[in-house]
Design a protein around this motif. Structure first.
Motif, PDB file in Angstrom:
ATOM      1  N   UNK A 129      43.325  44.365  56.120  1.00  0.00           N
ATOM      2  CA  UNK A 129      44.126  44.550  54.876  1.00  0.00           C
ATOM      3  C   UNK A 129      43.511  43.675  53.661  1.00  0.00           C
ATOM      4  N   UNK A 130      42.670  42.376  53.910  1.00  0.00           N
ATOM      5  CA  UNK A 130      42.461  41.752  52.657  1.00  0.00           C
ATOM      6  C   UNK A 130      41.321  42.694  51.927  1.00  0.00           C
ATOM      7  N   UNK A 131      40.546  43.520  52.535  1.00  0.00           N
ATOM      8  CA  UNK A 131      39.266  44.120  51.788  1.00  0.00           C
ATOM      9  C   UNK A 131      39.881  45.095  50.893  1.00  0.00           C
ATOM     10  N   UNK A 132      40.611  45.996  51.269  1.00  0.00           N
ATOM     11  CA  UNK A 132      41.094  47.155  50.448  1.00  0.00           C
ATOM     12  C   UNK A 132      41.709  46.593  49.153  1.00  0.00           C
ATOM     13  N   UNK A 133      42.638  45.419  49.542  1.00  0.00           N
ATOM     14  CA  UNK A 133      43.330  44.565  48.306  1.00  0.00           C
ATOM     15  C   UNK A 133      42.556  44.014  47.111  1.00  0.00           C
ATOM     16  N   UNK A 134      41.342  43.449  47.789  1.00  0.00           N
ATOM     17  CA  UNK A 134      40.365  42.899  46.930  1.00  0.00           C
ATOM     18  C   UNK A 134      39.715  43.895  46.206  1.00  0.00           C
ATOM     19  N   UNK A 135      39.278  45.067  46.943  1.00  0.00           N
ATOM     20  CA  UNK A 135      38.510  46.492  46.140  1.00  0.00           C
ATOM     21  C   UNK A 135      39.582  46.964  45.226  1.00  0.00           C
ATOM     22  N   UNK A 136      40.789  47.190  45.351  1.00  0.00           N
ATOM     23  CA  UNK A 136      41.847  47.586  44.449  1.00  0.00           C
ATOM     24  C   UNK A 136      41.883  46.710  43.221  1.00  0.00           C
ATOM     25  N   UNK A 137      42.188  45.145  43.409  1.00  0.00           N
ATOM     26  CA  UNK A 137      42.254  44.569  42.352  1.00  0.00           C
ATOM     27  C   UNK A 137      40.862  44.482  41.283  1.00  0.00           C
ATOM     28  N   UNK A 138      39.877  44.595  42.229  1.00  0.00           N
ATOM     29  CA  UNK A 138      38.552  44.494  41.231  1.00  0.00           C
ATOM     30  C   UNK A 138      38.392  45.758  40.536  1.00  0.00           C
ATOM     31  N   UNK A 139      38.658  47.072  41.131  1.00  0.00           N
ATOM     32  CA  UNK A 139      38.433  48.308  40.400  1.00  0.00           C
ATOM     33  C   UNK A 139      39.546  48.242  39.276  1.00  0.00           C
ATOM     34  N   UNK A 140      40.749  47.948  39.399  1.00  0.00           N
ATOM     35  CA  UNK A 140      41.697  48.053  38.412  1.00  0.00           C
ATOM     36  C   UNK A 140      41.556  46.887  37.347  1.00  0.00           C
ATOM     37  N   UNK A 141      40.823  46.098  37.600  1.00  0.00           N
ATOM     38  CA  UNK A 141      40.570  44.732  36.529  1.00  0.00           C
ATOM     39  C   UNK A 141      39.570  45.397  35.783  1.00  0.00           C
ATOM     40  N   UNK A 142      38.544  46.086  36.454  1.00  0.00           N
ATOM     41  CA  UNK A 142      37.139  46.652  35.662  1.00  0.00           C
ATOM     42  C   UNK A 142      37.772  47.728  34.799  1.00  0.00           C
ATOM     43  N   UNK A 143      38.800  48.733  35.399  1.00  0.00           N
ATOM     44  CA  UNK A 143      39.405  49.599  34.393  1.00  0.00           C
ATOM     45  C   UNK A 143      39.864  49.142  33.326  1.00  0.00           C
ATOM     46  N   UNK A 144      40.734  48.114  33.432  1.00  0.00           N
ATOM     47  CA  UNK A 144      41.576  47.600  32.323  1.00  0.00           C
ATOM     48  C   UNK A 144      40.549  47.018  31.161  1.00  0.00           C
ATOM     49  N   UNK A 145      39.549  46.060  31.620  1.00  0.00           N
ATOM     50  CA  UNK A 145      38.405  45.719  30.843  1.00  0.00           C
ATOM     51  C   UNK A 145      37.870  47.043  29.997  1.00  0.00           C
ATOM     52  N   UNK A 146      37.445  48.136  30.618  1.00  0.00           N
ATOM     53  CA  UNK A 146      36.929  49.269  29.973  1.00  0.00           C
ATOM     54  C   UNK A 146      37.707  50.114  28.882  1.00  0.00           C
ATOM     55  N   UNK A 147      39.073  50.024  29.314  1.00  0.00           N
ATOM     56  CA  UNK A 147      40.077  50.558  28.575  1.00  0.00           C
ATOM     57  C   UNK A 147      40.397  49.981  27.243  1.00  0.00           C
ATOM     58  N   UNK A 148      40.297  48.693  27.379  1.00  0.00           N
ATOM     59  CA  UNK A 148      40.751  47.978  26.267  1.00  0.00           C
ATOM     60  C   UNK A 148      39.682  47.422  25.363  1.00  0.00           C
TER      61      UNK A 148
END
Length: 149
Positions: A129-148
């Motif tokens: 469980x912790x692995x996919x959670x970290x991957x999700x948070x990292x990907x969405x944080x990266x997406x947020x940075x790119x979109x803003x």
């Protein structure tokens, strides 16, 4: 939206995070910037599947391979896909749903990963469980940075 397995699977993982962008650019991002989704993630694909790829595949680290089909896409609400073929031992019918909901001036991104499989496969998913959670948070944080930017 999406396959019934997402709601009824023996193993379900739900992760959510808010981003600054509105739902429309968040929905379009995977199709427009496929490689960008994995910028902060550990796998070669750490985010929603690109809408333009039907029957496409992903290749996370570790040699596991998946061939996916988009099952539903509702702009800007989100999309769902299932894995048709996987070389992960014991995996049956993994599916994902990405829901995008307005949240203030931004978007709440909710990812549901669902799967069925052999008992050892289900146990491994629960333990991981912790692995996919970290991957999700990292990907969405990266997406947020790119979109803003």
């Amino acid at each position: 939206m999406g396959p019934g397995l997402v709601r009824a699977a023996p193993v379900r993982r739900v992760f959510a995070r808010e981003v600054s962008a509105t739902p429309e650019p968040v929905f379009r991002a995977p199709a427009e910037d496929v490689t960008g989704w994995s910028e902060g993630g550990r796998g070669r694909h750490a985010g929603p599947p690109p809408r333009r790829r039907r029957g496409g595949g992903i290749r996370p680290r570790g040699g596991t391979r998946f061939r996916e089909t988009i099952r539903a896409a509702e702009e800007p609400a989100g999309y769902a896909h299932r894995v048709d073929v996987a070389n992960a031992p014991g995996a049956r019918a993994p599916a994902e749903e990405w829901r995008l909901e307005p949240a203030g001036t931004g978007t709440r991104v909710r990812w549901t990963f669902a799967a069925d499989g052999t008992a050892p496969f289900r146990l491994a998913l629960r333990a991981a469980r912790p692995g996919p959670g970290r991957a999700f948070r990292s990907a969405v944080t990266s997406l947020d940075r790119r979109l803003t930017r």
